[in-house]
Design a protein around this motif. Sequence first.
Motif, PDB file in Angstrom:
ATOM      1  N   SER A 152      38.172  40.299  79.847  1.00  0.00           N
ATOM      2  CA  SER A 152      38.246  41.074  81.081  1.00  0.00           C
ATOM      3  C   SER A 152      36.855  41.480  81.537  1.00  0.00           C
ATOM      4  O   SER A 152      36.096  42.091  80.788  1.00  0.00           O
ATOM      5  CB  SER A 152      39.117  42.314  80.877  1.00  0.00           C
ATOM      6  OG  SER A 152      40.452  41.923  80.673  1.00  0.00           O
ATOM      7  N   LEU A 153      36.547  41.142  82.796  1.00  0.00           N
ATOM      8  CA  LEU A 153      35.190  41.299  83.332  1.00  0.00           C
ATOM      9  C   LEU A 153      35.143  42.381  84.404  1.00  0.00           C
ATOM     10  O   LEU A 153      36.180  42.787  84.934  1.00  0.00           O
ATOM     11  CB  LEU A 153      34.745  39.971  83.930  1.00  0.00           C
ATOM     12  CG  LEU A 153      34.888  38.760  82.997  1.00  0.00           C
ATOM     13  CD1 LEU A 153      34.691  37.471  83.771  1.00  0.00           C
ATOM     14  CD2 LEU A 153      33.912  38.848  81.834  1.00  0.00           C
ATOM     15  N   HIS A 154      33.949  42.814  84.764  1.00  0.00           N
ATOM     16  CA  HIS A 154      33.786  43.827  85.819  1.00  0.00           C
ATOM     17  C   HIS A 154      33.727  43.141  87.191  1.00  0.00           C
ATOM     18  O   HIS A 154      33.773  41.906  87.301  1.00  0.00           O
ATOM     19  CB  HIS A 154      32.522  44.636  85.579  1.00  0.00           C
ATOM     20  CG  HIS A 154      31.264  43.958  86.039  1.00  0.00           C
ATOM     21  ND1 HIS A 154      30.840  42.730  85.553  1.00  0.00           N
ATOM     22  CD2 HIS A 154      30.341  44.321  86.959  1.00  0.00           C
ATOM     23  CE1 HIS A 154      29.719  42.388  86.146  1.00  0.00           C
ATOM     24  NE2 HIS A 154      29.389  43.331  87.003  1.00  0.00           N
ATOM     25  N   ASP A 155      33.625  43.954  88.226  1.00  0.00           N
ATOM     26  CA  ASP A 155      33.400  43.454  89.577  1.00  0.00           C
ATOM     27  C   ASP A 155      32.221  44.260  90.108  1.00  0.00           C
ATOM     28  O   ASP A 155      32.277  45.492  90.140  1.00  0.00           O
ATOM     29  CB  ASP A 155      34.659  43.699  90.423  1.00  0.00           C
ATOM     30  CG  ASP A 155      34.482  43.198  91.853  1.00  0.00           C
ATOM     31  OD1 ASP A 155      33.314  43.102  92.316  1.00  0.00           O
ATOM     32  OD2 ASP A 155      35.515  42.918  92.493  1.00  0.00           O
ATOM     33  N   LYS A 156      31.158  43.564  90.518  1.00  0.00           N
ATOM     34  CA  LYS A 156      29.929  44.319  90.836  1.00  0.00           C
ATOM     35  C   LYS A 156      30.144  45.272  92.001  1.00  0.00           C
ATOM     36  O   LYS A 156      29.448  46.279  92.101  1.00  0.00           O
ATOM     37  CB  LYS A 156      28.733  43.386  91.048  1.00  0.00           C
ATOM     38  CG  LYS A 156      28.787  42.540  92.296  1.00  0.00           C
ATOM     39  CD  LYS A 156      27.540  41.658  92.356  1.00  0.00           C
ATOM     40  CE  LYS A 156      27.638  40.740  93.564  1.00  0.00           C
ATOM     41  NZ  LYS A 156      26.571  39.725  93.570  1.00  0.00           N
ATOM     42  N   LYS A 157      31.137  45.000  92.843  1.00  0.00           N
ATOM     43  CA  LYS A 157      31.414  45.916  93.965  1.00  0.00           C
ATOM     44  C   LYS A 157      31.917  47.273  93.477  1.00  0.00           C
ATOM     45  O   LYS A 157      31.845  48.252  94.199  1.00  0.00           O
ATOM     46  CB  LYS A 157      32.471  45.303  94.895  1.00  0.00           C
ATOM     47  CG  LYS A 157      31.959  44.114  95.689  1.00  0.00           C
ATOM     48  CD  LYS A 157      32.858  43.755  96.860  1.00  0.00           C
ATOM     49  CE  LYS A 157      34.182  43.138  96.442  1.00  0.00           C
ATOM     50  NZ  LYS A 157      34.126  41.746  95.928  1.00  0.00           N
ATOM     51  N   GLU A 158      32.440  47.300  92.258  1.00  0.00           N
ATOM     52  CA  GLU A 158      33.028  48.548  91.732  1.00  0.00           C
ATOM     53  C   GLU A 158      32.075  49.298  90.788  1.00  0.00           C
ATOM     54  O   GLU A 158      32.485  50.273  90.166  1.00  0.00           O
ATOM     55  CB  GLU A 158      34.329  48.230  90.988  1.00  0.00           C
ATOM     56  CG  GLU A 158      35.443  47.665  91.852  1.00  0.00           C
ATOM     57  CD  GLU A 158      36.149  48.762  92.655  1.00  0.00           C
ATOM     58  OE1 GLU A 158      35.913  49.967  92.382  1.00  0.00           O
ATOM     59  OE2 GLU A 158      36.920  48.416  93.574  1.00  0.00           O
ATOM     60  N   LEU A 159      30.837  48.806  90.667  1.00  0.00           N
ATOM     61  CA  LEU A 159      29.872  49.498  89.794  1.00  0.00           C
ATOM     62  C   LEU A 159      29.675  50.922  90.290  1.00  0.00           C
ATOM     63  O   LEU A 159      29.557  51.161  91.486  1.00  0.00           O
ATOM     64  CB  LEU A 159      28.533  48.756  89.772  1.00  0.00           C
ATOM     65  CG  LEU A 159      28.503  47.491  88.905  1.00  0.00           C
ATOM     66  CD1 LEU A 159      27.186  46.745  89.105  1.00  0.00           C
ATOM     67  CD2 LEU A 159      28.698  47.832  87.428  1.00  0.00           C
ATOM     68  N   GLY A 160      29.633  51.861  89.355  1.00  0.00           N
ATOM     69  CA  GLY A 160      29.466  53.266  89.734  1.00  0.00           C
ATOM     70  C   GLY A 160      30.769  53.910  90.167  1.00  0.00           C
ATOM     71  O   GLY A 160      30.819  55.119  90.401  1.00  0.00           O
ATOM     72  N   LYS A 161      31.801  53.090  90.332  1.00  0.00           N
ATOM     73  CA  LYS A 161      33.129  53.639  90.670  1.00  0.00           C
ATOM     74  C   LYS A 161      34.081  53.331  89.506  1.00  0.00           C
ATOM     75  O   LYS A 161      34.224  54.125  88.600  1.00  0.00           O
ATOM     76  CB  LYS A 161      33.624  53.038  91.997  1.00  0.00           C
ATOM     77  CG  LYS A 161      32.849  53.619  93.213  1.00  0.00           C
ATOM     78  CD  LYS A 161      33.214  52.925  94.514  1.00  0.00           C
ATOM     79  CE  LYS A 161      32.484  51.584  94.613  1.00  0.00           C
ATOM     80  NZ  LYS A 161      32.746  50.863  95.876  1.00  0.00           N
TER      81      LYS A 161
END
Lengths: 581, 581
Positions: free
Chosen positions: A362-371
Amino acid sequence: MSEKSIENIRHSLSHLLAAAVLKKYPDTKLGIGPTIENGFYYDFLFTKPINDADLIEFEKEMRALIKQSLDFKSEEITSAAAKKLFKNQPFKLELIEELAKEKSPMSLYHTSDIFTDLCRGPHVKNTKEINHDAFKLTHIAGAYWKGSEKNPMLTRIYGLAFNTNKELEDYLVFMEEAKKRDHRELGKKFEIFTFSEEIGQGLPIWLPNGTIIKDLIENLAKEKEAAEGYQRVSTPVITKENLFIKSGHLPHYKESMYAPMDIDGENYYLKPMNCPFHHTVYASKPRSYRELPLRLAEYGLCHRYEKSGELQGLMRVRSMDMNDAHIYVRPDQVRDEIKRVIELHEFYYKLFEIKKIKYRLSLHDKKELGKKYVDMPKAWIENEKILREVLQGLKVDFYEAENEAAFYGPKIDIQVYSIIGKEYTLGTVQLDFAQPQRFDLKYIDDKGKEVMPYVIHRAPLSTHERFIGFLIEHYAGAFPFWLSPVQIKILPVGENHVKKCQEIKDSLSAEKFRVEIDDSGETLGKKIRGAEMQKVPYTIVIGDKEMESGKIAVRERGKKDIETIELDKFIENCQKLTIKI
Amino acid sequence: MSEKSIENIRHSLSHLLAAAVLKKYPDTKLGIGPTIENGFYYDFLFTKPINDADLIEFEKEMRALIKQSLDFKSEEITSAAAKKLFKNQPFKLELIEELAKEKSPMSLYHTSDIFTDLCRGPHVKNTKEINHDAFKLTHIAGAYWKGSEKNPMLTRIYGLAFNTNKELEDYLVFMEEAKKRDHRELGKKFEIFTFSEEIGQGLPIWLPNGTIIKDLIENLAKEKEAAEGYQRVSTPVITKENLFIKSGHLPHYKESMYAPMDIDGENYYLKPMNCPFHHTVYASKPRSYRELPLRLAEYGLCHRYEKSGELQGLMRVRSMDMNDAHIYVRPDQVRDEIKRVIELHEFYYKLFEIKKIKYRLSLHDKKELGKKYVDMPKAWIENEKILREVLQGLKVDFYEAENEAAFYGPKIDIQVYSIIGKEYTLGTVQLDFAQPQRFDLKYIDDKGKEVMPYVIHRAPLSTHERFIGFLIEHYAGAFPFWLSPVQIKILPVGENHVKKCQEIKDSLSAEKFRVEIDDSGETLGKKIRGAEMQKVPYTIVIGDKEMESGKIAVRERGKKDIETIELDKFIENCQKLTIKI
């Protein structure tokens, strides 16, 4: 056919079910009818109780409807018009109110001119797409409207649906087999665990047979982890609330925690997780880079507040012993350590004869960084690459899921499949950049500078509850020799063979095998069937012949043949079946 | 001199202390001055802080008073007169009020004409009876008036007093040695356990070294109990309140229990004891006389609410893992089973090199039947006789205490003494006629009739907390080989010996020994001292000589000599030191 079309078939069948119900019982109030894994359901409020004979009639009516080649058509509608249309359907009216409040668009789905539901679709275009031999209504169950105990109890009718009759038949066979293996039934039959209304829901009581299995698994973990360089700790099960405020659990996870206790004017909580306690041990003294990876392990007792309706045998409980560990690593140690952790999973899976395993990265989404995700872009990119490469290098079966990581970092979830192919979620490996910050964890690097470690969370053997629940169903209670509560049963043919049986038992007990003698007055045949029912791996029969020859007659579980061998040779064979780390 | 006269001496010394204090600081407010084990104290409210120099002066003044051959005399007094006399002593006035309210008689004790206290006595007749060389003021400590945090904090001055100077000197040496062995200090030094203010008071955190010891003791208990025919269970740590109402704990023991949690609208409690859970397992199916004795064992995690001021290291904690078991017996099995239980205690005591043990058999008083004791006169008389005969038969050191039994039945309390003679309460064996009734426990006897079993409560290894606290002080941290967190330390003389050390470590680890290499850059002398400080049983030194000879140089803890032997021979020696049940 594609996944989408089977979804459409299942959804359409739920409407046909409602149509069939209304035909027979026109005063029935309608709830909702979604699709689920392998099928669908619809909730109804009947004016009188229904039974299995009703299900057969509904199913017959549904088949008749399918054969009529009915069209499904959608239509946009205003809330005012919808209210008028469903004026006799209180649950639909409630849904219409909600949709109106949310200003959501509303649509109807017509099944030709015989049934209309408030529904967003999608459906098949025509019932011709539905194979009338590939569905079946299976059972009914009570279900609160919207899942809340404060609402009325509706009657839920469940159905299965596939593309082909073969798929349906296979699934029914699978379900039959899974039902036979239900850990709740077998747990009772083999006296592994029980629950007590007087003690409380979701709090398993391990009976002697279950405690043997639990201790064996715990010893296995302890030995394996010792060999892998883990150190064990043992931490309290309660703490002042501040620890879980710091960890972020109380702000975000409070609903899954037990209510607090007031001690000396402060709130104490039962721990739902062990992490903050291990961080406390890590922080109990200064750490050098030479100490890392520092692997702190504990079979930690956690409590989680699950709603009473969601409790399910050992699979969903309120108290659980977790095969927990937290590994504190330097950033340059992530690759090696994640590899070792995945290898540890594979070691256990092989040991427990698990043949099919699926890893999900499971990976992150850079648009959601800090959120949704901790704002450490470089750490995310670098470490997701490392995790991917480790999974590739180990050649395990894995797939990737975008935007499904934990807040703290990327994770690897693991699904395993039992011998009959039932799916279980047993493990998760999480890399954590955030908690070390919250707990101000540090180590001194080789240049004398303070650096933050990362943490790996892992629990390959899950909780005792879930893992043993899985093992019961996986083995259908026929545990491997090393894990069987009773490993060997000795059956004297007559009264005069009991003494010899006791001698054999003493020899086997001295070698730490778990042995019982059946000296009940029953016939030999009945004793053999008893041992077989109890799934005892080996049965030894001692009669006149064995007394004379000095050998023993051994019968292996599930086999008809009897082997006559020396006791020493039998002991040797048994020792080979004992797990050594 | 008799016990009574040393009590009188100690009591009189507390008055002499108060006299000495008032001579130097006339404005001091007096608390109370009782005797304690080995001495006495007096509580004061000083107008300014005092120090060790003050203690020396007080002691000197007390000696001067003793030498004046002062008489102690008592006098009855009315509360009005007492109030007048102590008008400047607020704490005394408070006591006078209380005595007046209770309508208790009031008396004064005069120490000649130099000091008068409100006191019931008794005292010596004359200070000539006091040996001025056999007492000593030892230290001061804060103490709340009447032990309550809501009251002012007074200064407590402690003194020791004996009949002879030799007794005093011996006691001071013992105290010095006991202080060196204080498990709180050694626990920190050897990283065995810690506490965290953030987690909560009285909740021990076992560090890796402590967890090794805890696991070894638990494994010992499990193996020994398996060999003794116990079956293990594992039960929840919380329960609905009803279980503890039924057991009688909530009505009578609530103050020592944690506050409740509200779950689904019901009160849940952390368990303070395991008994009701084991009774639940017993009652989970019908039992036959053939199943008895049924021995249900569990290292059960219990929580008890101890006042924060009463917590003391591992000796008095709030969470504890108990070496618990409940043995369900037929009345005709009491003798055999109590004998086995006492023998089990003796087995452990021998293993842990405990040389002095005192058993106390606590009996009922027939006048209290139906009040202090369950009203089963025949059971009491018969079973007290059996317990007495068992203790006599085993030739253990025991005495009897009338009217000291538990409500449930007679009990045997056990005091053990450490290597330096410090006393610890470690065990209690209780025979219980009453709980089986409360829980409606039954078995079917050989005539098919329902009969109530008795229960034996026992915990020979106490709780992990208390037992390991004891072991730390008993061994002063120098645990026997099998129990040492690190059993063997390997010291390379130079860089080029490290590889060989690693090979030796691998051989030893393969045999499951706990081994460390000290590859720090320190000198060999410093490394040896380090291993000695750490109380490691064996230190292996590897230098050029050992590389050539292929043998290893072994140093035993506390010995100067170094023995050069083959690694195989060393392994063989170590295996002999490993406990096998």
